[in-house]
Design a protein around this motif. Structure first.
Motif, PDB file in Angstrom:
ATOM      1  N   SER A   7      -2.684  12.363 -39.484  1.00 11.51           N
ATOM      2  CA  SER A   7      -2.042  11.302 -40.247  1.00 11.51           C
ATOM      3  C   SER A   7      -0.544  11.317 -39.997  1.00 11.51           C
ATOM      4  N   GLY A   8       0.146  10.284 -40.473  1.00 11.46           N
ATOM      5  CA  GLY A   8       1.597  10.271 -40.438  1.00 11.46           C
ATOM      6  C   GLY A   8       2.227   9.346 -39.426  1.00 11.46           C
ATOM      7  N   GLY A   9       1.441   8.694 -38.604  1.00 14.18           N
ATOM      8  CA  GLY A   9       2.018   7.771 -37.629  1.00 14.18           C
ATOM      9  C   GLY A   9       2.563   6.528 -38.300  1.00 14.18           C
ATOM     10  N   GLY A  10       3.201   5.691 -37.510  1.00 15.25           N
ATOM     11  CA  GLY A  10       3.752   4.452 -38.038  1.00 15.25           C
ATOM     12  C   GLY A  10       4.694   3.814 -37.054  1.00 15.25           C
ATOM     13  N   SER A  11       5.435   2.822 -37.543  1.00 16.31           N
ATOM     14  CA  SER A  11       6.393   2.098 -36.720  1.00 16.31           C
ATOM     15  C   SER A  11       7.798   2.363 -37.228  1.00 16.31           C
ATOM     16  N   VAL A  12       8.678   2.746 -36.304  1.00 18.13           N
ATOM     17  CA  VAL A  12      10.067   3.019 -36.665  1.00 18.13           C
ATOM     18  C   VAL A  12      10.973   2.454 -35.596  1.00 18.13           C
ATOM     19  N   GLN A  13      12.239   2.319 -35.937  1.00 17.01           N
ATOM     20  CA  GLN A  13      13.225   1.912 -34.948  1.00 17.01           C
ATOM     21  C   GLN A  13      13.739   3.137 -34.208  1.00 17.01           C
ATOM     22  N   ALA A  14      14.253   2.905 -33.033  1.00 14.04           N
ATOM     23  CA  ALA A  14      14.826   3.989 -32.245  1.00 14.04           C
ATOM     24  C   ALA A  14      15.867   4.738 -33.071  1.00 14.04           C
ATOM     25  N   GLY A  15      15.805   6.060 -32.956  1.00 15.69           N
ATOM     26  CA  GLY A  15      16.695   6.900 -33.743  1.00 15.69           C
ATOM     27  C   GLY A  15      16.088   7.385 -35.039  1.00 15.69           C
ATOM     28  N   PHE A 112      -8.263  23.441 -25.068  1.00 15.34           N
ATOM     29  CA  PHE A 112      -8.456  22.766 -26.337  1.00 15.34           C
ATOM     30  C   PHE A 112      -9.815  22.082 -26.370  1.00 15.34           C
ATOM     31  N   ASN A 113     -10.598  22.396 -27.381  1.00 13.96           N
ATOM     32  CA  ASN A 113     -11.936  21.829 -27.448  1.00 13.96           C
ATOM     33  C   ASN A 113     -12.210  21.082 -28.744  1.00 13.96           C
ATOM     34  N   TYR A 114     -11.231  21.025 -29.620  1.00 11.88           N
ATOM     35  CA  TYR A 114     -11.342  20.199 -30.814  1.00 11.88           C
ATOM     36  C   TYR A 114     -10.153  19.245 -30.852  1.00 11.88           C
ATOM     37  N   TRP A 115     -10.442  17.983 -31.147  1.00 13.30           N
ATOM     38  CA  TRP A 115      -9.404  16.945 -31.125  1.00 13.30           C
ATOM     39  C   TRP A 115      -9.476  16.094 -32.386  1.00 13.30           C
ATOM     40  N   GLY A 116      -8.300  15.719 -32.864  1.00 15.18           N
ATOM     41  CA  GLY A 116      -8.247  14.800 -33.970  1.00 15.18           C
ATOM     42  C   GLY A 116      -8.475  13.379 -33.500  1.00 15.18           C
ATOM     43  N   GLN A 117      -8.493  12.463 -34.447  1.00 11.40           N
ATOM     44  CA  GLN A 117      -8.823  11.073 -34.139  1.00 11.40           C
ATOM     45  C   GLN A 117      -7.642  10.285 -33.599  1.00 11.40           C
ATOM     46  N   GLY A 118      -6.448  10.833 -33.704  1.00 14.87           N
ATOM     47  CA  GLY A 118      -5.273  10.146 -33.185  1.00 14.87           C
ATOM     48  C   GLY A 118      -4.564   9.323 -34.245  1.00 14.87           C
ATOM     49  N   THR A 119      -3.254   9.231 -34.102  1.00 16.99           N
ATOM     50  CA  THR A 119      -2.448   8.395 -34.980  1.00 16.99           C
ATOM     51  C   THR A 119      -1.385   7.698 -34.123  1.00 16.99           C
ATOM     52  N   GLN A 120      -1.194   6.420 -34.358  1.00 17.22           N
ATOM     53  CA  GLN A 120      -0.304   5.615 -33.518  1.00 17.22           C
ATOM     54  C   GLN A 120       1.151   5.769 -33.962  1.00 17.22           C
ATOM     55  N   VAL A 121       2.012   5.993 -32.990  1.00 19.06           N
ATOM     56  CA  VAL A 121       3.455   6.014 -33.217  1.00 19.06           C
ATOM     57  C   VAL A 121       4.063   4.919 -32.346  1.00 19.06           C
ATOM     58  N   THR A 122       4.801   4.019 -32.977  1.00 19.78           N
ATOM     59  CA  THR A 122       5.440   2.922 -32.267  1.00 19.78           C
ATOM     60  C   THR A 122       6.937   2.930 -32.571  1.00 19.78           C
ATOM     61  N   VAL A 123       7.737   2.999 -31.521  1.00 16.32           N
ATOM     62  CA  VAL A 123       9.192   3.049 -31.680  1.00 16.32           C
ATOM     63  C   VAL A 123       9.787   1.810 -31.024  1.00 16.32           C
ATOM     64  N   SER A 124      10.495   1.031 -31.803  1.00 20.85           N
ATOM     65  CA  SER A 124      11.092  -0.199 -31.284  1.00 20.85           C
ATOM     66  C   SER A 124      12.581   0.016 -31.018  1.00 20.85           C
ATOM     67  N   SER A 125      13.078  -0.711 -30.037  1.00 23.16           N
ATOM     68  CA  SER A 125      14.498  -0.559 -29.659  1.00 23.16           C
ATOM     69  C   SER A 125      15.383  -1.479 -30.469  1.00 23.16           C
TER      70      SER A 125
END
Length: 125
Positions: A7-15, A112-125
């Motif tokens: 968990s914890g992904g999201g969209s943020v601006q650069a910096g 590594f043989n166990y993986w999480g489901q992934g969380t998207q991180v998007t950084v805009s300029s």
């Protein structure tokens, strides 16, 4: 049954900053090699940061000085603190685990043989 819940992904601006979390169910991370990987569209998956059971860490050159991997054994949770985010950091981020010590020659090649489901991180300029 072992599960890694990310968990914890999201969209943020650069910096900006984000903190990713990976909760492990079914096995103690204190005896594991844990890592964060990412994959951007059209690119291969790459290692970001890895932490061994003794607390030693390894980082990709592209994130050194900006990202910090850590773990809270009491909460059985792995973290990735990401600061000074850049548009090139945009990707799906995955946590991974192997219930042994990390590969001493290269933490990122640990099996590594166990993986999480992934969380998207998007950084805009």
């Amino acid at each position: 049954q072992v599960q890694l819940v990310t968990s914890g992904g999201g969209s943020v601006q650069a910096g900006g900053s984000l903190r990713l979390s990976c909760w492990a169910y079914g096995h103690s991370i204190s005896r594991s090699c844990m890592g964060w990987f990412r994959q951007a569209p059209g690119k291969e998956r790459e290692g970001v940061a890895v932490i061994d059971s003794d607390g030693s860490t390894s980082y990709a050159d592209s994130v050194k000085g900006r990202f910090t991997i850590s773990q809270d054994n009491a909460k059985n949770t792995l973290y990735l603190q990401m600061n000074s985010l850049e548009p090139d950091d945009t990707a799906m981020y995955y946590c991974a685990a192997v219930f042994s010590r990390c590969d001493r020659s290269d933490y990122f090649t640990s099996r590594f043989n166990y993986w999480g489901q992934g969380t998207q991180v998007t950084v805009s300029s």
